[in-house]
Motif scaffolding. Sequence first.
Motif, PDB file in Angstrom:
ATOM      1  N   GLN A  11     -30.931  -6.736  12.338  1.00 36.32           N
ATOM      2  CA  GLN A  11     -30.007  -6.554  11.208  1.00 36.32           C
ATOM      3  C   GLN A  11     -28.893  -5.612  11.604  1.00 36.32           C
ATOM      4  OE1 GLN A  11     -32.305  -3.989   8.121  1.00 36.32           O
ATOM      5  NE2 GLN A  11     -33.833  -4.713   9.615  1.00 36.32           N
ATOM      6  N   HIS A  12     -27.757  -5.777  10.954  1.00 35.98           N
ATOM      7  CA  HIS A  12     -26.615  -4.906  11.219  1.00 35.98           C
ATOM      8  C   HIS A  12     -25.786  -4.775   9.953  1.00 35.98           C
ATOM      9  CE1 HIS A  12     -23.391  -2.875  13.336  1.00 35.98           C
ATOM     10  NE2 HIS A  12     -22.530  -3.718  12.809  1.00 35.98           N
ATOM     11  N   GLN A  13     -25.263  -3.579   9.723  1.00 38.47           N
ATOM     12  CA  GLN A  13     -24.376  -3.339   8.585  1.00 38.47           C
ATOM     13  C   GLN A  13     -22.991  -2.988   9.103  1.00 38.47           C
ATOM     14  OE1 GLN A  13     -25.892  -0.678   5.558  1.00 38.47           O
ATOM     15  NE2 GLN A  13     -28.013  -1.293   5.936  1.00 38.47           N
ATOM     16  N   HIS A  14     -21.980  -3.594   8.509  1.00 38.59           N
ATOM     17  CA  HIS A  14     -20.611  -3.413   8.980  1.00 38.59           C
ATOM     18  C   HIS A  14     -19.901  -2.310   8.202  1.00 38.59           C
ATOM     19  CE1 HIS A  14     -20.819  -7.001  11.531  1.00 38.59           C
ATOM     20  NE2 HIS A  14     -21.482  -7.568  10.540  1.00 38.59           N
ATOM     21  N   GLN A  15     -20.549  -1.170   8.095  1.00 39.19           N
ATOM     22  CA  GLN A  15     -19.926  -0.043   7.418  1.00 39.19           C
ATOM     23  C   GLN A  15     -20.676   1.226   7.767  1.00 39.19           C
ATOM     24  OE1 GLN A  15     -21.025  -1.666   3.389  1.00 39.19           O
ATOM     25  NE2 GLN A  15     -21.651   0.450   3.030  1.00 39.19           N
ATOM     26  N   GLN A  16     -19.930   2.330   7.714  1.00 42.48           N
ATOM     27  CA  GLN A  16     -20.498   3.659   7.886  1.00 42.48           C
ATOM     28  C   GLN A  16     -20.144   4.469   6.650  1.00 42.48           C
ATOM     29  OE1 GLN A  16     -22.069   5.735  10.118  1.00 42.48           O
ATOM     30  NE2 GLN A  16     -22.193   4.590  12.025  1.00 42.48           N
ATOM     31  N   PRO A  17     -21.071   5.188   6.044  1.00 39.70           N
ATOM     32  CA  PRO A  17     -22.500   5.188   6.359  1.00 39.70           C
ATOM     33  C   PRO A  17     -23.179   3.932   5.838  1.00 39.70           C
ATOM     34  CG  PRO A  17     -22.066   6.591   4.475  1.00 39.70           C
ATOM     35  CD  PRO A  17     -20.725   6.121   4.966  1.00 39.70           C
ATOM     36  N   GLY A  18     -24.376   3.674   6.299  1.00 37.88           N
ATOM     37  CA  GLY A  18     -25.093   2.475   5.912  1.00 37.88           C
ATOM     38  C   GLY A  18     -25.689   2.569   4.516  1.00 37.88           C
ATOM     39  N   ILE A  19     -26.222   1.448   4.049  1.00 40.15           N
ATOM     40  CA  ILE A  19     -26.803   1.349   2.716  1.00 40.15           C
ATOM     41  C   ILE A  19     -28.302   1.111   2.843  1.00 40.15           C
ATOM     42  CG2 ILE A  19     -26.779   0.128   0.526  1.00 40.15           C
ATOM     43  CD1 ILE A  19     -24.216   1.656   1.115  1.00 40.15           C
ATOM     44  N   GLU A  20     -29.099   1.978   2.260  1.00 39.03           N
ATOM     45  CA  GLU A  20     -30.544   1.846   2.352  1.00 39.03           C
ATOM     46  C   GLU A  20     -31.057   0.659   1.541  1.00 39.03           C
ATOM     47  OE1 GLU A  20     -34.425   4.651   1.392  1.00 39.03           O
ATOM     48  OE2 GLU A  20     -32.754   5.424   2.575  1.00 39.03           O
ATOM     49  N   ALA A  21     -30.377   0.329   0.448  1.00 39.20           N
ATOM     50  CA  ALA A  21     -30.862  -0.709  -0.463  1.00 39.20           C
ATOM     51  C   ALA A  21     -30.985  -2.079   0.190  1.00 39.20           C
ATOM     52  CB  ALA A  21     -29.952  -0.794  -1.681  1.00 39.20           C
ATOM     53  N   VAL A  22     -30.265  -2.315   1.295  1.00 38.89           N
ATOM     54  CA  VAL A  22     -30.299  -3.638   1.927  1.00 38.89           C
ATOM     55  C   VAL A  22     -31.084  -3.633   3.239  1.00 38.89           C
ATOM     56  CG1 VAL A  22     -28.135  -4.320   0.848  1.00 38.89           C
ATOM     57  CG2 VAL A  22     -28.091  -3.261   3.113  1.00 38.89           C
ATOM     58  N   MET A  23     -31.732  -2.538   3.567  1.00 30.79           N
ATOM     59  CA  MET A  23     -32.494  -2.476   4.819  1.00 30.79           C
ATOM     60  C   MET A  23     -33.834  -3.205   4.681  1.00 30.79           C
ATOM     61  SD  MET A  23     -31.788   1.495   5.923  1.00 30.79           S
ATOM     62  CE  MET A  23     -32.827   1.429   7.385  1.00 30.79           C
ATOM     63  N   GLU A  24     -34.256  -3.829   5.789  1.00 35.93           N
ATOM     64  CA  GLU A  24     -35.518  -4.574   5.801  1.00 35.93           C
ATOM     65  C   GLU A  24     -36.300  -4.236   7.073  1.00 35.93           C
ATOM     66  OE1 GLU A  24     -38.658  -6.705   4.798  1.00 35.93           O
ATOM     67  OE2 GLU A  24     -36.940  -6.388   3.462  1.00 35.93           O
ATOM     68  N   PRO A  25     -37.487  -3.639   6.932  1.00 34.62           N
ATOM     69  CA  PRO A  25     -38.082  -3.139   5.696  1.00 34.62           C
ATOM     70  C   PRO A  25     -37.394  -1.853   5.240  1.00 34.62           C
ATOM     71  CG  PRO A  25     -39.423  -2.486   7.548  1.00 34.62           C
ATOM     72  CD  PRO A  25     -38.344  -3.365   8.113  1.00 34.62           C
ATOM     73  N   PRO A  26     -37.536  -1.491   3.969  1.00 33.73           N
ATOM     74  CA  PRO A  26     -36.911  -0.258   3.499  1.00 33.73           C
ATOM     75  C   PRO A  26     -37.574   0.955   4.124  1.00 33.73           C
ATOM     76  CG  PRO A  26     -38.343  -1.180   1.823  1.00 33.73           C
ATOM     77  CD  PRO A  26     -38.256  -2.205   2.905  1.00 33.73           C
ATOM     78  N   GLU A 237     -30.484  -4.299  19.035  1.00 32.45           N
ATOM     79  CA  GLU A 237     -30.866  -2.910  19.280  1.00 32.45           C
ATOM     80  C   GLU A 237     -31.645  -2.336  18.099  1.00 32.45           C
ATOM     81  OE1 GLU A 237     -27.255  -1.263  22.143  1.00 32.45           O
ATOM     82  OE2 GLU A 237     -26.898  -1.515  20.008  1.00 32.45           O
ATOM     83  N   VAL A 238     -31.249  -2.714  16.890  1.00 35.72           N
ATOM     84  CA  VAL A 238     -31.949  -2.252  15.699  1.00 35.72           C
ATOM     85  C   VAL A 238     -33.392  -2.764  15.686  1.00 35.72           C
ATOM     86  CG1 VAL A 238     -32.053  -2.455  13.177  1.00 35.72           C
ATOM     87  CG2 VAL A 238     -29.874  -1.971  14.313  1.00 35.72           C
ATOM     88  N   ALA A 239     -33.563  -4.028  16.096  1.00 36.19           N
ATOM     89  CA  ALA A 239     -34.907  -4.628  16.102  1.00 36.19           C
ATOM     90  C   ALA A 239     -35.860  -3.855  17.007  1.00 36.19           C
ATOM     91  CB  ALA A 239     -34.827  -6.080  16.541  1.00 36.19           C
ATOM     92  N   ARG A 240     -35.329  -3.257  18.073  1.00 33.93           N
ATOM     93  CA  ARG A 240     -36.175  -2.536  19.034  1.00 33.93           C
ATOM     94  C   ARG A 240     -36.116  -1.022  18.870  1.00 33.93           C
ATOM     95  NH1 ARG A 240     -33.314  -6.286  22.254  1.00 33.93           N
ATOM     96  NH2 ARG A 240     -32.002  -4.616  23.082  1.00 33.93           N
ATOM     97  N   PHE A 241     -35.358  -0.561  17.891  1.00 37.21           N
ATOM     98  CA  PHE A 241     -35.099   0.859  17.734  1.00 37.21           C
ATOM     99  C   PHE A 241     -36.399   1.673  17.654  1.00 37.21           C
ATOM    100  CE2 PHE A 241     -34.379   4.513  14.836  1.00 37.21           C
ATOM    101  CZ  PHE A 241     -33.516   5.229  15.645  1.00 37.21           C
ATOM    102  N   GLY A 242     -36.480   2.700  18.485  1.00 37.72           N
ATOM    103  CA  GLY A 242     -37.629   3.594  18.497  1.00 37.72           C
ATOM    104  C   GLY A 242     -38.731   3.200  19.459  1.00 37.72           C
ATOM    105  N   SER A 243     -38.640   2.000  20.054  1.00 41.62           N
ATOM    106  CA  SER A 243     -39.723   1.509  20.907  1.00 41.62           C
ATOM    107  C   SER A 243     -39.878   2.312  22.196  1.00 41.62           C
ATOM    108  CB  SER A 243     -39.503   0.033  21.241  1.00 41.62           C
ATOM    109  OG  SER A 243     -38.282  -0.144  21.940  1.00 41.62           O
ATOM    110  N   ASN A 244     -38.823   3.052  22.578  1.00 43.42           N
ATOM    111  CA  ASN A 244     -38.923   3.848  23.814  1.00 43.42           C
ATOM    112  C   ASN A 244     -39.379   5.280  23.558  1.00 43.42           C
ATOM    113  OD1 ASN A 244     -36.635   4.715  22.516  1.00 43.42           O
ATOM    114  ND2 ASN A 244     -35.306   4.681  24.314  1.00 43.42           N
ATOM    115  N   SER A 245     -39.763   5.603  22.336  1.00 41.98           N
ATOM    116  CA  SER A 245     -40.313   6.939  22.072  1.00 41.98           C
ATOM    117  C   SER A 245     -41.758   6.979  22.553  1.00 41.98           C
ATOM    118  CB  SER A 245     -40.262   7.245  20.570  1.00 41.98           C
ATOM    119  OG  SER A 245     -41.264   6.530  19.873  1.00 41.98           O
ATOM    120  N   PRO A 246     -42.314   8.169  22.791  1.00 46.32           N
ATOM    121  CA  PRO A 246     -43.715   8.245  23.227  1.00 46.32           C
ATOM    122  C   PRO A 246     -44.678   7.554  22.271  1.00 46.32           C
ATOM    123  CG  PRO A 246     -42.634  10.336  23.620  1.00 46.32           C
ATOM    124  CD  PRO A 246     -41.654   9.493  22.848  1.00 46.32           C
TER     125      PRO A 246
END
Length: 286
Positions: A11-26, A237-246
């Motif tokens: 997913q991607h949002q074309h604005q800064q800052p982003g909107i939480e209401a449309v994030m999946e999952p919230p 990148e969003v789909a994989r975000f955080g996967s490189n953390s311990p």
Amino acid sequence: MELQTALRPPQHQHQQPGIEAVMEPPPKSEMEGYQGSGKLKNQVAIITGGDSGIGRAVAIAYAKEGADVVIVYLDEDVDATKTRDLVEQTGKHCLLLKGDIGDETFCKEIVKKTLEKHDRLDILVNNAGEQHPQSSFSDVTKEQLEQTFRTNVFPMFYLSRAAMPYLKGGGRIINTTSVTAYRGHEKLVDYSASKGAVVSFTRSLAKALIKDEIRVNAVAPGPVWTPLIPASFTAEEVARFGSNSPMHRAGQPDEIAPAYVFLASTDSSFIAGQVLHPNGGEPVNG
């Protein structure tokens, strides 16, 4: 990690800052089973960027601990209204203030309206921020550099200075920095630099205000699932975000909020000029 093993839908949002209401999952704003114990009873907190993400989770946690909160946000009306509803479900009051914290006049107005409503101010959480990844350092324009610092650094000066007279004698200032301030990020050079400035600001302001009995500390989150992420990175990148953390995942806002409760309460009465690191297990030196 291949996209088919992604941690969440692309997913991607074309604005800064982003909107939480449309994030999946919230994002998760309320820690399951969290019971307040009056650690912030009858206190008043200003939280910038409090409409969503970490700011929303902090607002809810503070309310559960007995504080009334003032939420400052740019233009995310739906998210801000949702946060107000969640806070007021706890029985505490939530004042919404909409505007650009890069404007010093508005920052003074935030403190003024807080005092008009509650006649006191105990906690200032400087949390709002923005980031704009660039594949090449040469693509970071003068305008982007100035905008990043205008949002991430300057308001901390403006608000802290405006709030200082009312925080004397036991107030707390908590700043949001980032793990990128310590390890850097090749696509977030200006953002990382701004967050490094927040670390130095926190340490110096803590020394400057300790005589006034104002404790200044910071929190440096690692990867956290907030609206800033889909607003900043590509869908893949969003789909994989955080996967490189311990821990191989991003944190949730409700996992970060307790650090802000700790720094706002008397539990941290002997702590000033320090940074907490809820980052999924990455050792940080300094």
